[in-house]
Motif scaffolding. Structure first.
Motif, PDB file in Angstrom:
ATOM      1  N   TYR A  31      57.250  70.091  65.415  1.00  0.00           N
ATOM      2  CA  TYR A  31      56.991  71.088  64.654  1.00  0.00           C
ATOM      3  C   TYR A  31      58.131  71.680  63.811  1.00  0.00           C
ATOM      4  O   TYR A  31      59.227  71.622  64.298  1.00  0.00           O
ATOM      5  N   ASP A  32      58.071  72.087  62.855  1.00  0.00           N
ATOM      6  CA  ASP A  32      59.174  72.937  62.222  1.00  0.00           C
ATOM      7  C   ASP A  32      58.677  74.222  62.703  1.00  0.00           C
ATOM      8  O   ASP A  32      57.597  74.878  62.342  1.00  0.00           O
ATOM      9  N   ILE A  33      59.683  74.854  63.243  1.00  0.00           N
ATOM     10  CA  ILE A  33      59.247  76.435  63.782  1.00  0.00           C
ATOM     11  C   ILE A  33      59.890  77.508  62.830  1.00  0.00           C
ATOM     12  O   ILE A  33      61.263  77.483  62.623  1.00  0.00           O
ATOM     13  N   ALA A  34      59.351  78.494  62.592  1.00  0.00           N
ATOM     14  CA  ALA A  34      59.911  79.689  62.216  1.00  0.00           C
ATOM     15  C   ALA A  34      59.308  81.043  63.107  1.00  0.00           C
ATOM     16  O   ALA A  34      58.223  80.836  63.557  1.00  0.00           O
ATOM     17  N   PHE A  35      60.151  82.053  63.146  1.00  0.00           N
ATOM     18  CA  PHE A  35      59.451  83.283  63.866  1.00  0.00           C
ATOM     19  C   PHE A  35      59.931  84.412  63.062  1.00  0.00           C
ATOM     20  O   PHE A  35      60.916  84.538  62.147  1.00  0.00           O
ATOM     21  N   THR A  36      59.240  85.428  63.066  1.00  0.00           N
ATOM     22  CA  THR A  36      59.421  86.687  62.488  1.00  0.00           C
ATOM     23  C   THR A  36      60.149  87.808  63.532  1.00  0.00           C
ATOM     24  O   THR A  36      59.809  87.916  64.507  1.00  0.00           O
ATOM     25  N   HIS A  38      61.252  92.522  63.361  1.00  0.00           N
ATOM     26  CA  HIS A  38      61.399  93.469  62.995  1.00  0.00           C
ATOM     27  C   HIS A  38      62.441  94.152  62.298  1.00  0.00           C
ATOM     28  O   HIS A  38      62.631  94.643  61.358  1.00  0.00           O
ATOM     29  N   SER A  39      63.592  93.869  63.155  1.00  0.00           N
ATOM     30  CA  SER A  39      65.026  94.391  62.792  1.00  0.00           C
ATOM     31  C   SER A  39      65.887  93.604  62.561  1.00  0.00           C
ATOM     32  O   SER A  39      66.429  93.298  61.773  1.00  0.00           O
ATOM     33  N   PHE A  40      66.397  92.833  63.829  1.00  0.00           N
ATOM     34  CA  PHE A  40      67.331  91.493  63.622  1.00  0.00           C
ATOM     35  C   PHE A  40      67.146  90.965  64.683  1.00  0.00           C
ATOM     36  O   PHE A  40      66.663  91.225  65.912  1.00  0.00           O
ATOM     37  N   PRO A  41      67.279  89.519  64.639  1.00  0.00           N
ATOM     38  CA  PRO A  41      67.323  88.490  65.579  1.00  0.00           C
ATOM     39  C   PRO A  41      68.441  88.493  66.723  1.00  0.00           C
ATOM     40  O   PRO A  41      69.455  88.326  66.309  1.00  0.00           O
ATOM     41  N   PRO A  42      68.050  88.527  67.879  1.00  0.00           N
ATOM     42  CA  PRO A  42      69.202  88.620  68.758  1.00  0.00           C
ATOM     43  C   PRO A  42      70.061  87.238  68.867  1.00  0.00           C
ATOM     44  O   PRO A  42      69.401  86.214  68.573  1.00  0.00           O
ATOM     45  N   GLN A  43      71.199  87.377  68.914  1.00  0.00           N
ATOM     46  CA  GLN A  43      72.125  86.221  68.664  1.00  0.00           C
ATOM     47  C   GLN A  43      71.707  85.223  69.724  1.00  0.00           C
ATOM     48  O   GLN A  43      71.825  83.888  69.536  1.00  0.00           O
ATOM     49  N   ALA A  44      71.568  85.543  71.009  1.00  0.00           N
ATOM     50  CA  ALA A  44      71.132  84.538  72.056  1.00  0.00           C
ATOM     51  C   ALA A  44      69.866  83.629  71.747  1.00  0.00           C
ATOM     52  O   ALA A  44      69.858  82.576  71.919  1.00  0.00           O
ATOM     53  N   LEU A  45      68.875  84.495  71.009  1.00  0.00           N
ATOM     54  CA  LEU A  45      67.844  83.626  70.617  1.00  0.00           C
ATOM     55  C   LEU A  45      68.123  82.507  69.521  1.00  0.00           C
ATOM     56  O   LEU A  45      67.706  81.409  69.531  1.00  0.00           O
ATOM     57  N   LEU A  46      69.021  82.925  68.272  1.00  0.00           N
ATOM     58  CA  LEU A  46      69.412  82.069  67.330  1.00  0.00           C
ATOM     59  C   LEU A  46      70.035  80.951  68.071  1.00  0.00           C
ATOM     60  O   LEU A  46      70.012  79.716  67.610  1.00  0.00           O
ATOM     61  N   GLN A  47      71.007  81.259  68.985  1.00  0.00           N
ATOM     62  CA  GLN A  47      71.684  79.967  69.488  1.00  0.00           C
ATOM     63  C   GLN A  47      70.744  79.316  70.171  1.00  0.00           C
ATOM     64  O   GLN A  47      71.070  77.939  70.572  1.00  0.00           O
ATOM     65  N   ALA A  48      69.902  79.600  71.155  1.00  0.00           N
ATOM     66  CA  ALA A  48      68.892  79.243  71.942  1.00  0.00           C
ATOM     67  C   ALA A  48      68.209  78.051  71.073  1.00  0.00           C
ATOM     68  O   ALA A  48      67.701  76.815  71.677  1.00  0.00           O
ATOM     69  N   PHE A  49      67.514  78.591  69.869  1.00  0.00           N
ATOM     70  CA  PHE A  49      66.870  77.672  69.198  1.00  0.00           C
ATOM     71  C   PHE A  49      67.273  77.698  67.822  1.00  0.00           C
ATOM     72  O   PHE A  49      66.768  78.208  66.839  1.00  0.00           O
ATOM     73  N   HIS A  51      67.166  75.293  65.269  1.00  0.00           N
ATOM     74  CA  HIS A  51      66.402  74.610  64.215  1.00  0.00           C
ATOM     75  C   HIS A  51      65.344  75.560  63.916  1.00  0.00           C
ATOM     76  O   HIS A  51      64.440  75.258  62.993  1.00  0.00           O
ATOM     77  N   SER A  52      65.263  76.891  64.601  1.00  0.00           N
ATOM     78  CA  SER A  52      64.162  77.699  63.954  1.00  0.00           C
ATOM     79  C   SER A  52      64.692  78.523  63.014  1.00  0.00           C
ATOM     80  O   SER A  52      66.002  78.881  63.146  1.00  0.00           O
ATOM     81  N   ILE A  53      63.970  79.111  61.827  1.00  0.00           N
ATOM     82  CA  ILE A  53      64.288  80.009  60.904  1.00  0.00           C
ATOM     83  C   ILE A  53      63.429  81.327  61.345  1.00  0.00           C
ATOM     84  O   ILE A  53      62.706  81.470  61.689  1.00  0.00           O
ATOM     85  N   ALA A  54      64.591  82.509  61.115  1.00  0.00           N
ATOM     86  CA  ALA A  54      64.334  83.639  61.649  1.00  0.00           C
ATOM     87  C   ALA A  54      63.887  84.457  60.212  1.00  0.00           C
ATOM     88  O   ALA A  54      64.632  84.449  59.264  1.00  0.00           O
ATOM     89  N   PHE A  55      62.697  84.884  60.032  1.00  0.00           N
ATOM     90  CA  PHE A  55      62.516  86.056  59.034  1.00  0.00           C
ATOM     91  C   PHE A  55      62.244  87.539  59.547  1.00  0.00           C
ATOM     92  O   PHE A  55      61.500  87.702  60.393  1.00  0.00           O
ATOM     93  N   ARG A  56      62.910  88.395  58.852  1.00  0.00           N
ATOM     94  CA  ARG A  56      62.695  89.594  59.043  1.00  0.00           C
ATOM     95  C   ARG A  56      61.369  90.210  58.289  1.00  0.00           C
ATOM     96  O   ARG A  56      61.198  89.874  56.773  1.00  0.00           O
ATOM     97  N   VAL A  57      60.387  90.754  58.827  1.00  0.00           N
ATOM     98  CA  VAL A  57      59.028  91.079  58.273  1.00  0.00           C
ATOM     99  C   VAL A  57      58.583  92.632  58.889  1.00  0.00           C
ATOM    100  O   VAL A  57      58.626  92.583  60.031  1.00  0.00           O
ATOM    101  N   ASP A  58      58.361  93.241  57.835  1.00  0.00           N
ATOM    102  CA  ASP A  58      57.626  94.630  58.227  1.00  0.00           C
ATOM    103  C   ASP A  58      56.053  94.325  58.316  1.00  0.00           C
ATOM    104  O   ASP A  58      55.510  94.311  57.260  1.00  0.00           O
ATOM    105  N   LEU A  59      55.590  94.189  59.678  1.00  0.00           N
ATOM    106  CA  LEU A  59      54.102  93.969  59.574  1.00  0.00           C
ATOM    107  C   LEU A  59      53.210  95.108  59.036  1.00  0.00           C
ATOM    108  O   LEU A  59      52.012  95.092  58.658  1.00  0.00           O
TER     109      LEU A  59
END
Length: 319
Positions: A31-36, A38-49, A51-59
């Motif tokens: 899979y190609d993976i993306a996640f949303t 609300h404020s900012f993605p934790p650095q540890a999460l970006l480093q762990a994954f 190949h995932s794309i992070a998007f800021r979204v206001d639900l």
């Protein structure tokens, strides 16, 4: 043919992070993976994954979904893990609970795609849609929640049923398990019980509220099984499933399982009635669930509670 796209809405939360981890562990990364977030993605999460794309979204407003369209495209599967899930907070701000927990902006965004029927929405609901006046609720039982959190989730289910062509709604019990890659701020149930009992002081636990807690990796496996079925068969999917563990337990039972696993003195566990505390929100007494449909539909048997406790505490010891 390109990889299938999976979007995890609420990817920085507890289940969202475990889901990202579960997807990353699939052999061959299909899979190609993306996640949303609300404020900012934790650095540890970006480093762990990475190949995932992070998007800021206001639900609440839907701001940010257009960027997902432009940079990621239409997802084949969307998993909505985002919620305002603290019942007391929902009680204090009903409007916020409804705005966040009813995924109107998400569903409207999905409807904007020309081939909107090509996306499966997997939505996390809750056992708190049930009134709590009997044991082992089935999916066809009336959803009559006693608090704003549950009511917002009932409203979300109705909205999805009306607006979506393909969906799987998962009525989840308490989700427990190891801490996430980027630790979440909320206290985790097994870790909290372990922490308070380790101090050697007597602690009050409710003996008259019942749930069917579910191990987090089972929830991840259920989501991945649904995604795989959708992507391989592309058949119309309209599912409502209770997602809980096989055991009906009170908070006292939960504490006893932790104490016995750790070797703590079980006399530290003091049984009290939930009615002896004012939590600022009504809580259903017994929302244990019948998971027969889940087991038969997906051929998945969730982990017994005590085994999940052991796996959780082993993971914490090794982290």
């Amino acid at each position: 043919m390109g990889k299938k796209r999976v979007l995890v809405v609420g990817g920085t939360g507890y289940l969202g992070q475990h889901l990202l981890q579960g997807i990353s562990e699939i052999e061959g990364t299909p899979y190609d993976i993306a996640f949303t977030h609300h404020s900012f993605p934790p650095q540890a999460l970006l480093q762990a994954f990475p190949h995932s794309i992070a998007f800021r979204v206001d639900l609440k407003t839907g701001d940010g979904f257009e960027t997902v369209s432009e940079r990621f495209g239409q997802p084949d599967v969307v998993v909505n893990c985002a919620a305002l899930s603290v019942p007391r907070a929902c009680e204090k701000d009903r409007d916020a609970a409804m705005a966040i927990n009813v995924p109107s902006s998400l569903v409207n965004w999905l409807s904007s795609f020309t081939e909107s029927n090509d996306t499966l929405l997997i939505h996390l609901s809750t056992d708190q849609v049930y009134e709590g006046v009997k044991s082992f609720y089935k999916e066809e039982d009336d959803a009559v929640s006693v608090n704003v959190y549950g009511q917002s989730k009932v409203a979300a289910e109705k909205f999805i049923l009306e607006k979506c062509s393909n969906y799987a709604i998962l009525r989840s019990s308490i989700i427990f398990g190891p801490q996430t890659v980027s630790p979440v701020p909320k206290s985790l149930p097994i870790q909290w019980i372990d922490s308070v009992l380790s101090k050697g002081d007597k602690v009050d636990f409710f003996d008259d509220e019942y749930r069917c807690p579910v191990y987090v990796k089972d929830v991840v496996n259920i989501i991945l099984a649904l995604a795989d079925r959708w992507l391989s068969e592309r058949k119309k999917m309209q599912l409502l499933l209770n997602v809980g563990g096989p055991d009906r337990v009170s908070r006292v039972h939960m504490a006893e399982a932790v104490a016995q696993t750790r070797g703590y003195d079980t006399s530290l566990i003091k049984s009290v009635s939930a009615s002896s505390f004012d939590r600022g929100v009504r809580s259903p007494a017994d929302i244990s669930m019948d998971i027969t449909k889940l087991v038969q539909t997906l051929k998945i048997s969730p982990t017994p509670f005590r085994d999940g406790v052991r796996l959780t505490l082993d993971a914490e010891a090794n982290s």
